[in-house]
Design a protein around this motif. Structure first.
Motif, PDB file in Angstrom:
ATOM      1  N   ASP A 238      49.312   6.732   1.967  1.00 39.94           N
ATOM      2  CA  ASP A 238      50.375   5.930   2.583  1.00 39.94           C
ATOM      3  C   ASP A 238      51.581   6.789   2.945  1.00 39.94           C
ATOM      4  O   ASP A 238      52.733   6.412   2.728  1.00 39.94           O
ATOM      5  CB  ASP A 238      50.796   4.785   1.650  1.00 39.94           C
ATOM      6  CG  ASP A 238      51.632   3.727   2.367  1.00 39.94           C
ATOM      7  OD1 ASP A 238      51.451   3.575   3.585  1.00 39.94           O
ATOM      8  OD2 ASP A 238      52.462   3.069   1.717  1.00 39.94           O
ATOM      9  N   VAL A 239      51.323   7.965   3.497  1.00 36.95           N
ATOM     10  CA  VAL A 239      52.381   8.828   4.000  1.00 36.95           C
ATOM     11  C   VAL A 239      51.962   9.364   5.367  1.00 36.95           C
ATOM     12  O   VAL A 239      50.764   9.466   5.667  1.00 36.95           O
ATOM     13  CB  VAL A 239      52.677  10.022   3.058  1.00 36.95           C
ATOM     14  CG1 VAL A 239      53.258   9.548   1.746  1.00 36.95           C
ATOM     15  CG2 VAL A 239      51.425  10.854   2.821  1.00 36.95           C
ATOM     16  N   ASP A 240      52.947   9.700   6.172  1.00 40.41           N
ATOM     17  CA  ASP A 240      52.683  10.292   7.476  1.00 40.41           C
ATOM     18  C   ASP A 240      52.743  11.806   7.354  1.00 40.41           C
ATOM     19  O   ASP A 240      53.682  12.371   6.779  1.00 40.41           O
ATOM     20  CB  ASP A 240      53.713   9.817   8.504  1.00 40.41           C
ATOM     21  CG  ASP A 240      53.438   8.392   8.963  1.00 40.41           C
ATOM     22  OD1 ASP A 240      52.266   8.054   9.144  1.00 40.41           O
ATOM     23  OD2 ASP A 240      54.399   7.622   9.120  1.00 40.41           O
ATOM     24  N   VAL A 241      51.731  12.467   7.912  1.00 38.35           N
ATOM     25  CA  VAL A 241      51.690  13.921   7.904  1.00 38.35           C
ATOM     26  C   VAL A 241      51.311  14.421   9.283  1.00 38.35           C
ATOM     27  O   VAL A 241      50.773  13.684  10.101  1.00 38.35           O
ATOM     28  CB  VAL A 241      50.669  14.465   6.868  1.00 38.35           C
ATOM     29  CG1 VAL A 241      51.029  14.045   5.460  1.00 38.35           C
ATOM     30  CG2 VAL A 241      49.248  14.025   7.223  1.00 38.35           C
ATOM     31  N   LYS A 242      51.599  15.673   9.512  1.00 36.82           N
ATOM     32  CA  LYS A 242      51.151  16.362  10.711  1.00 36.82           C
ATOM     33  C   LYS A 242      50.185  17.449  10.285  1.00 36.82           C
ATOM     34  O   LYS A 242      50.453  18.182   9.332  1.00 36.82           O
ATOM     35  CB  LYS A 242      52.342  16.980  11.462  1.00 36.82           C
ATOM     36  CG  LYS A 242      51.962  17.583  12.805  1.00 36.82           C
ATOM     37  CD  LYS A 242      51.532  16.515  13.786  1.00 36.82           C
ATOM     38  CE  LYS A 242      51.192  17.112  15.138  1.00 36.82           C
ATOM     39  NZ  LYS A 242      50.653  16.083  16.057  1.00 36.82           N
ATOM     40  N   ILE A 243      49.046  17.544  10.962  1.00 38.11           N
ATOM     41  CA  ILE A 243      48.038  18.543  10.628  1.00 38.11           C
ATOM     42  C   ILE A 243      48.203  19.754  11.537  1.00 38.11           C
ATOM     43  O   ILE A 243      48.238  19.631  12.762  1.00 38.11           O
ATOM     44  CB  ILE A 243      46.614  17.970  10.784  1.00 38.11           C
ATOM     45  CG1 ILE A 243      46.410  16.755   9.878  1.00 38.11           C
ATOM     46  CG2 ILE A 243      45.576  19.056  10.483  1.00 38.11           C
ATOM     47  CD1 ILE A 243      46.439  17.024   8.409  1.00 38.11           C
TER      48      ILE A 243
END
Length: 415
Positions: A238-243
């Motif tokens: 439930d977190v936003d990440v950038k790959i």
């Protein structure tokens, strides 16, 4: 054949289901990491594999041997565990601690034989602590203690080495050393290493296979590339990440981005395109993302400060080669984003021949009179024009048809 097989494993504590129909296969020589939020069943899965807990359903096989059919001593020759919390008697030397790993091969009151001592020496050398054999365990650093516990587990000559959060309490240099050690042991000894890990990036760098748990079920398993995706991390943690891809290893790395908080203030648009560069758009991009707008930016050179910010925030970026002028191809792509946007923000950026195409495109958009244009005009254009006055001329035409704002604080009144 897989060295370790878990088939339809379920475990409940009282009336609470902890694991449900877990299936996995791990081959000898593979380093597998278990990821998941707290309470997802990671430690419970390990404790079923080493039979510290007994599952209500399913089976666990190691080299085709069902673990429930093995005696405790025999099982200890198949599975060795480095637990999360270990109480060590301070009066023992490192060699004595590691020697305890030979207990599954000794009869009651039987002393270690020369072969046992040879195995102990080999295990301690394998983890790089043979020179510490006469030191007391309480004299060691955190990383050295962990190596001693791994050596003790290796002394059991297991098929499967299970570790519960082996690096959580270590400094970053020791974390790296321990994971590198485990990976080498896994390959050189052809054993299975199964570890609960919390650091997703380190798990991606070192593990061959990852198991992502959610609510007691395997949400996804496979290679780091298959498991570590923006959608998977969002749905499980439930977190936003950038790959981003780590250049040396080719493995996925995550960067946490600020959560999107949509508030109840009325808005007149959803899609905003930001013309920025050189760090001038950093705070604006951050603010718009936090407000929940659909944001795009460009054209930006790869490596530019605002390019990095946009990438980390999950903003759509029209990108061009580093230190190169905006190409015709990228200008056309940028035009599509300008056409889609409901509002356009021009940041307080310098203009040279390299990014002049951005300004020309904006002039054409303004001429149509269909878009809301906002110009952050903090510094006179004459101080930011490196085109001999050409940029200032176009910029002045844009200003006449735009909303001029003098600070980011003023921008918040509109967005």
């Amino acid at each position: 054949m897989p060295g370790l097989e878990v088939k339809n494993l379920s475990y409940s504590y009282k009336d609470k289901s902890i694991l449900e129909d877990v299936c996995l296969e791990i081959n000898p020589g593979e380093f597998a990491g278990i990821l998941g939020p707290n309470g997802s069943g990671k430690t419970t899965l390990l404790n079923n594999i080493n039979r510290w807990l007994v599952p209500q359903k399913g089976s666990i096989l190691i080299e085709e041997q069902k673990v429930e059919s093995l005696s405790p001593k025999t099982l200890a020759q198949y599975v060795a565990t480095v637990p999360q919390e270990t109480s060590l008697d301070l009066s023992f030397t490192v060699e004595e601690i590691v020697m305890m790993g030979r207990n599954p091969y000794l009869k009651t009151f039987e002393r270690e034989k020369p072969r046992d001592k040879t195995i102990i020496e080999e295990c301690m050398k394998a983890v790089g602590i043979w020179n510490l054999k006469d030191r007391y365990i309480n004299e060691l650093s955190g990383g050295e203690k962990q190596r001693a516990l791994i050596a003790r587990a290796l002394a059991q000559q297991p098929k499967v080495l299970v570790l519960d959060e082996p690096i959580s309490h270590l400094d970053i240099n020791y974390k790296w050393e321990i994971l590198e050690l485990l990976k080498n042991l896994c390959k050189n000894m052809k054993i299975i290493v199964l570890a609960v890990l919390h650091d997703i990036n380190l798990a991606s760098l070192f593990c061959d296979k990852l198991l992502l748990l959610k609510d007691g079920k395997i949400f996804k398993s496979g290679s780091p590339e298959e498991v570590i995706t923006e959608q998977n991390i969002r749905e499980v943690f439930d977190v936003d990440v950038k790959i981003n891809i780590q250049p040396q290893s080719g493995r996925p790395m995550i960067t946490f981005i600020s959560p999107v908080h949509k508030d109840t203030r009325p808005r007149s648009c959803e899609r905003i395109h930001v013309v920025c560069g050189g760090g001038a758009g950093e705070k604006i991009l951050q603010y718009l993302r936090e407000r929940g707008y659909q944001v795009s930016a460009g054209v930006l050179n790869i490596g530019d400060t605002d390019w990095k910010t946009a990438k980390n925030l999950g903003v759509d970026v029209i990108e061009d080669l580093p230190f190169s002028p905006v190409s015709e191809e990228k200008a056309e792509e940028n035009k599509l984003y300008l056409d889609r946007a409901e509002a356009i923000i021009i940041c307080n950026i310098p203009f040279g021949h390299g990014n002049l195409k951005n300004l020309i495109l904006l002039r054409d958009v303004v001429a149509k009179g269909e878009k809301k244009i906002f110009v952050l005009h903090e510094t006179p254009i004459g101080q930011r024009d490196y085109t001999g006055g050409l940029a200032a001329k176009i910029y002045s035409q844009i200003l006449k048809e735009s909303v001029v704002i003098n600070s980011i604080e003023e921008l918040r009144d509109f967005f």
